[in-house]
Scaffold this active site. Structure first.
Site, PDB file in Angstrom:
ATOM      1  CG  LEU A 153      -2.134   0.951   1.106  1.00 30.94           C
ATOM      2  CD1 LEU A 153      -3.099   0.533   0.005  1.00 30.94           C
ATOM      3  CD2 LEU A 153      -2.884   1.026   2.445  1.00 30.94           C
ATOM      4  N   GLY A 154       1.699   1.371  -1.025  1.00 33.16           N
ATOM      5  CA  GLY A 154       2.497   2.587  -1.218  1.00 33.16           C
ATOM      6  C   GLY A 154       1.713   3.542  -2.092  1.00 33.16           C
ATOM      7  NE  ARG A 234      11.176  -3.231 -12.109  1.00 36.02           N
ATOM      8  CZ  ARG A 234      10.582  -2.102 -12.494  1.00 36.02           C
ATOM      9  NH1 ARG A 234       9.317  -2.090 -12.840  1.00 36.02           N
ATOM     10  NH2 ARG A 234      11.262  -0.968 -12.542  1.00 36.02           N
ATOM     11  CG  ASP A 258       2.532  -3.506 -17.627  1.00 30.64           C
ATOM     12  OD1 ASP A 258       2.347  -3.584 -18.861  1.00 30.64           O
ATOM     13  OD2 ASP A 258       3.094  -2.528 -17.086  1.00 30.64           O
ATOM     14  CD  GLU A 263       9.706  -6.471 -18.336  1.00 28.01           C
ATOM     15  OE1 GLU A 263       8.746  -7.010 -17.744  1.00 28.01           O
ATOM     16  OE2 GLU A 263       9.909  -5.238 -18.348  1.00 28.01           O
ATOM     17  CG  HIS A 281       7.394  -2.936 -18.129  1.00 28.77           C
ATOM     18  ND1 HIS A 281       8.517  -3.403 -17.516  1.00 28.77           N
ATOM     19  CD2 HIS A 281       6.992  -1.867 -17.390  1.00 28.77           C
ATOM     20  CE1 HIS A 281       8.805  -2.651 -16.469  1.00 28.77           C
ATOM     21  NE2 HIS A 281       7.881  -1.699 -16.375  1.00 28.77           N
TER      22      HIS A 281
HETATM   23  C1  8YV Z   1       9.618   1.818 -16.865  1.00 28.72           C
HETATM   24  C2  8YV Z   1       8.939   1.174 -14.656  1.00 28.72           C
HETATM   25  O1  8YV Z   1      10.636   2.522 -16.332  1.00 28.72           O
HETATM   26  O2  8YV Z   1       8.554   3.003 -13.242  1.00 28.72           O
HETATM   27  C3  8YV Z   1       9.043   1.903 -13.369  1.00 28.72           C
HETATM   28  O3  8YV Z   1       9.651   1.347 -12.447  1.00 28.72           O
HETATM   29  O4  8YV Z   1       9.207   0.029 -14.730  1.00 28.72           O
HETATM   30  C4  8YV Z   1       8.479   1.854 -15.896  1.00 28.72           C
HETATM   31  O5  8YV Z   1       7.966   3.113 -15.703  1.00 28.72           O
HETATM   32  C5  8YV Z   1       9.209   2.338 -18.181  1.00 28.72           C
HETATM   33  O6  8YV Z   1       8.710   1.268 -18.880  1.00 28.72           O
HETATM   34  C6  8YV Z   1      10.308   2.968 -18.963  1.00 28.72           C
HETATM   35  O7  8YV Z   1      11.298   2.074 -19.261  1.00 28.72           O
END
Ligand code: 8YV
Length: 315
Positions: A153-154, A234, A258, A263, A281
């Site tokens: 919950l951030g 992630r 996502d 990936e 993503h």
């Molecule tokens: C990627 C992200 O940085 O905010 C993050 O941690 O994974 C994304 O916003 C974006 O796909 C650009 O590479």
């Protein structure tokens, strides 16, 4: 004045590149045919890295840059940056929090709706003539009034919750501790118990070594055959092998993802499944947000080279 030299780890939109090239000597490592030769030629002069969330900067790369001062991440997640190397050498690290929060939450909720109502299949049903030939599209599961679990919950998790409240959902969350700002929802510390409570489990926590595979085989089993897992954080937060096994056997109802291990080369087992929604993503991928992220990357770099305070420092 000579321009500082900057290593760009992955491509940025032109609106950022033009400005970066104006202020720095930009070395695009992703265009190098021979990475080692490229580093031999430029590594000694590089004072800054501009990278993307998923690309980060490894210990190996940082180790090859003796004059590195700052790593500026285009993304909120900095799990791919070797922070230990940066701390040990006094290298600063910045990220782009806040500016992307709402878009990431939007995509997470959109993925839940899309998957639960079978919108991708419904689109196909219209286009391939099934509507005309076979009639009504199969019935799908409702989301309003359902039970949601939010793991983390951030900033992003809180915005997911704000949206879910509009669907009259019964919301529970898990985090390292109960949050004073969590109103109208239940705190369930144990991720397995949270998954057991939820029809829809959102994974919204920042990834680190400590959270690796926090969505374990047991969490997935507790979510169950009618449950849906939505990941906008992630891939490392999920035991992906266990997830694939559960999706294949039906032990987990469905998933909307996502992010993936390795990936953009995801495990081909995902492609054979029709109970998973696959997204490339792009949760932060709106023009407005990406412009704001790029500006923050550039502003942090500019602040560093002007000797001013960094806007969004991680290290
Ligand atoms: C990627 C992200 O940085 O905010 C993050 O941690 O994974 C994304 O916003 C974006 O796909 C650009 O590479």
């Amino acid at each position: 004045m000579t321009k500082p030299e900057l290593l760009l780890i992955g491509p940025y939109p032109d609106w950022d590149l033009v400005d970066l090239e104006d202020r720095y000597v930009v070395h695009k490592i992703y265009e190098a045919k021979d990475r080692d030769a490229f580093l031999d030629a430029h590594a000694a002069n590089v004072r800054a890295i501009a990278t993307r969330g998923e690309l980060g900067a490894s210990a190996e790369l940082i180790g090859k840059l003796p004059n590195l001062e700052i790593v500026s991440v285009y993304g909120v997640g900095y799990d791919a940056v070797d922070l230990a190397s940066c701390r040990a050498r006094g290298i600063r690290v910045t990220n782009t929090p806040d500016v992307l929060t709402n878009d990431v939450a939007d995509l997470g909720v959109a993925m839940m709706l899309c998957q639960s109502r079978g919108m991708i299949g419904a689109e196909r049903w219209v286009r391939d003539g099934s509507w005309k030939a076979k009639g009504l599209y199969p019935l799908k599961r409702r989301i309003w009034g359902g039970k949601a679990g939010v793991l983390g919950l951030g900033r992003i998790g809180s915005e997911v919750v704000r949206r879910l409240k509009g669907f009259d959902m019964d919301i529970a969350y898990s985090d390292v501790s109960a949050k004073p700002y969590a109103e109208g929802m239940t705190f369930i510390a144990d991720p397995v118990a949270l998954a057991d409570h939820a029809d829809f489990l959102f994974v919204t926590l920042a990834a680190s070594a400590a959270t690796r595979h926090i969505v374990s085989k047991d969490v997935i089993a507790a979510l169950g055959p009618d449950g849906m897992l939505i990941n906008i954080s992630r891939a490392s937060n999920i035991d992906e092998e266990a997830l694939l096994d559960a999706l294949e056997t039906g032990a987990l109802g469905s998933a909307a993802l996502d992010v993936f291990e390795g990936e953009p080369k995801l495990n081909p087992r995902f492609l054979a499944l029709d109970n998973v929604l696959l997204q490339p993503h792009h949760a932060s991928g709106t023009i407005e947000t990406r412009k704001a992220m790029g500006k923050l990357v550039r502003d942090n770099l500019a602040a560093h080279f002007a000797g001013a305070s960094l806007l969004t420092a991680v290290v």
